[in-house]
Design a protein around this motif. Structure first.
Motif, mmCIF file in Angstrom:
data_model
loop_
_atom_site.group_PDB
_atom_site.id
_atom_site.type_symbol
_atom_site.label_atom_id
_atom_site.label_comp_id
_atom_site.label_asym_id
_atom_site.label_seq_id
_atom_site.Cartn_x
_atom_site.Cartn_y
_atom_site.Cartn_z
ATOM 1 N N ASN A 121 38.202 -49.603 -1.307
ATOM 2 C CA ASN A 121 37.024 -50.458 -1.159
ATOM 3 C C ASN A 121 35.858 -49.613 -0.657
ATOM 4 O O ASN A 121 35.930 -49.035 0.435
ATOM 5 C CB ASN A 121 37.339 -51.602 -0.185
ATOM 6 N N GLU A 122 34.788 -49.539 -1.455
ATOM 7 C CA GLU A 122 33.654 -48.661 -1.120
ATOM 8 C C GLU A 122 33.035 -48.979 0.235
ATOM 9 O O GLU A 122 32.689 -48.079 0.989
ATOM 10 C CB GLU A 122 32.559 -48.764 -2.187
ATOM 11 N N LEU A 123 32.862 -50.269 0.543
ATOM 12 C CA LEU A 123 32.244 -50.628 1.828
ATOM 13 C C LEU A 123 33.117 -50.208 3.001
ATOM 14 O O LEU A 123 32.620 -49.660 3.997
ATOM 15 C CB LEU A 123 31.965 -52.135 1.883
ATOM 16 N N ASN A 124 34.427 -50.445 2.902
ATOM 17 C CA ASN A 124 35.330 -50.024 3.977
ATOM 18 C C ASN A 124 35.372 -48.502 4.085
ATOM 19 O O ASN A 124 35.366 -47.950 5.191
ATOM 20 C CB ASN A 124 36.739 -50.567 3.744
ATOM 21 N N LEU A 125 35.397 -47.827 2.947
ATOM 22 C CA LEU A 125 35.426 -46.367 2.951
ATOM 23 C C LEU A 125 34.188 -45.815 3.659
ATOM 24 O O LEU A 125 34.294 -44.938 4.516
ATOM 25 C CB LEU A 125 35.510 -45.840 1.514
ATOM 26 N N LYS A 126 33.023 -46.356 3.323
ATOM 27 C CA LYS A 126 31.780 -45.915 3.965
ATOM 28 C C LYS A 126 31.805 -46.222 5.462
ATOM 29 O O LYS A 126 31.447 -45.372 6.284
ATOM 30 C CB LYS A 126 30.580 -46.578 3.304
ATOM 31 N N PHE B 150 34.432 -46.612 7.516
ATOM 32 C CA PHE B 150 35.379 -45.737 8.227
ATOM 33 C C PHE B 150 34.830 -44.320 8.349
ATOM 34 O O PHE B 150 34.877 -43.713 9.423
ATOM 35 C CB PHE B 150 36.745 -45.707 7.523
ATOM 36 N N CYS B 151 34.295 -43.786 7.262
ATOM 37 C CA CYS B 151 33.759 -42.416 7.300
ATOM 38 C C CYS B 151 32.549 -42.320 8.227
ATOM 39 O O CYS B 151 32.440 -41.372 9.020
ATOM 40 C CB CYS B 151 33.409 -41.937 5.897
ATOM 41 N N ASP B 152 31.640 -43.309 8.160
ATOM 42 C CA ASP B 152 30.468 -43.293 9.052
ATOM 43 C C ASP B 152 30.890 -43.373 10.518
ATOM 44 O O ASP B 152 30.347 -42.648 11.366
ATOM 45 C CB ASP B 152 29.521 -44.448 8.718
ATOM 46 N N LEU B 153 31.836 -44.244 10.820
ATOM 47 C CA LEU B 153 32.329 -44.370 12.202
ATOM 48 C C LEU B 153 32.923 -43.053 12.688
ATOM 49 O O LEU B 153 32.651 -42.609 13.806
ATOM 50 C CB LEU B 153 33.419 -45.441 12.275
ATOM 51 N N LEU B 154 33.752 -42.455 11.853
ATOM 52 C CA LEU B 154 34.407 -41.207 12.239
ATOM 53 C C LEU B 154 33.389 -40.080 12.411
ATOM 54 O O LEU B 154 33.456 -39.328 13.387
ATOM 55 C CB LEU B 154 35.470 -40.841 11.205
ATOM 56 N N ARG B 155 32.435 -39.990 11.504
ATOM 57 C CA ARG B 155 31.401 -38.953 11.622
ATOM 58 C C ARG B 155 30.565 -39.148 12.882
ATOM 59 O O ARG B 155 30.183 -38.177 13.530
ATOM 60 C CB ARG B 155 30.508 -38.955 10.383
ATOM 61 N N ALA B 156 30.298 -40.410 13.231
ATOM 62 C CA ALA B 156 29.526 -40.699 14.446
ATOM 63 C C ALA B 156 30.273 -40.251 15.704
ATOM 64 O O ALA B 156 29.661 -40.045 16.751
ATOM 65 C CB ALA B 156 29.214 -42.194 14.532
ATOM 66 N N THR C 265 35.135 -35.874 7.713
ATOM 67 C CA THR C 265 35.920 -36.793 6.890
ATOM 68 C C THR C 265 36.009 -36.321 5.448
ATOM 69 O O THR C 265 35.115 -35.635 4.941
ATOM 70 C CB THR C 265 35.322 -38.210 6.906
ATOM 71 N N GLU C 266 37.080 -36.721 4.808
ATOM 72 C CA GLU C 266 37.294 -36.481 3.385
ATOM 73 C C GLU C 266 37.693 -37.816 2.776
ATOM 74 O O GLU C 266 38.804 -38.309 3.012
ATOM 75 C CB GLU C 266 38.399 -35.443 3.181
ATOM 76 N N PRO C 267 36.794 -38.468 2.028
ATOM 77 C CA PRO C 267 37.119 -39.762 1.432
ATOM 78 C C PRO C 267 37.967 -39.621 0.171
ATOM 79 O O PRO C 267 37.735 -38.716 -0.636
ATOM 80 C CB PRO C 267 35.742 -40.350 1.100
ATOM 81 N N VAL C 268 38.951 -40.498 0.035
ATOM 82 C CA VAL C 268 39.792 -40.552 -1.168
ATOM 83 C C VAL C 268 39.808 -42.002 -1.635
ATOM 84 O O VAL C 268 40.263 -42.889 -0.905
ATOM 85 C CB VAL C 268 41.238 -40.075 -0.878
ATOM 86 N N ARG C 269 39.302 -42.233 -2.834
ATOM 87 C CA ARG C 269 39.217 -43.598 -3.373
ATOM 88 C C ARG C 269 40.453 -43.990 -4.166
ATOM 89 O O ARG C 269 40.750 -45.155 -4.320
ATOM 90 C CB ARG C 269 37.979 -43.726 -4.255
#
Length: 126
Positions: A11-16, A18-24, A29-33
């Motif tokens: 899910n693109e919104l969840n992926l964004k 999670f990655c934004d939270l982790l980067r903050a 992060t390395e996203p895998v769809r």
């Protein structure tokens, strides 16, 4: 050196999120769809943590957790399952597959970060 997190989420919104939270919180992060790419990407990226959605198309997160835990190069990497499944039986099944932690969707941002920090302490933390 920043800790690395592989995020497996279709899910693109969840992926964004999670990655934004982790980067903050200073993670790389390395996203895998596509779950079919998760094991190969984990080997190449060498993460300190895997955040794994359980409901994925093509291959389930439970299957991927099993594959990672059977792989000598990946078995020591902690896995945090993130899923809309929220029953007690679901959590037991997910933990039995090899997940080290479990967070239900919709996530609590504070709980998500707490679980990540519990599995991957910040540099210099005791």
């Amino acid at each position: 050196m920043a800790k690395r997190v592989l995020v497996v989420e279709d899910n693109e919104l969840n992926l964004k999120l999670f990655c934004d939270l982790l980067r903050a919180h200073d993670f790389v992060t390395e996203p895998v769809r596509d779950g079919r790419e998760a094991v190969g990407r984990a080997k190449a990226f060498e993460p300190d943590l895997v955040v794994m959605d359980i409901q994925l198309p093509h291959v389930s997160g439970l299957e991927l957790i099993g594959q990672m835990k059977r792989d000598p190069r990946l078995r020591a990497i902690p896995i945090m399952a993130v899923t809309a499944y929220a029953g007690r039986d679901d959590e037991e099944r997910i933990r039995a597959a090899g997940a080290n932690a479990y967070v239900s969707k919709p996530i609590s941002v504070m709980r998500f970060v707490q679980e990540v920090r519990a599995l991957v302490p910040a540099e210099g933390a005791a």
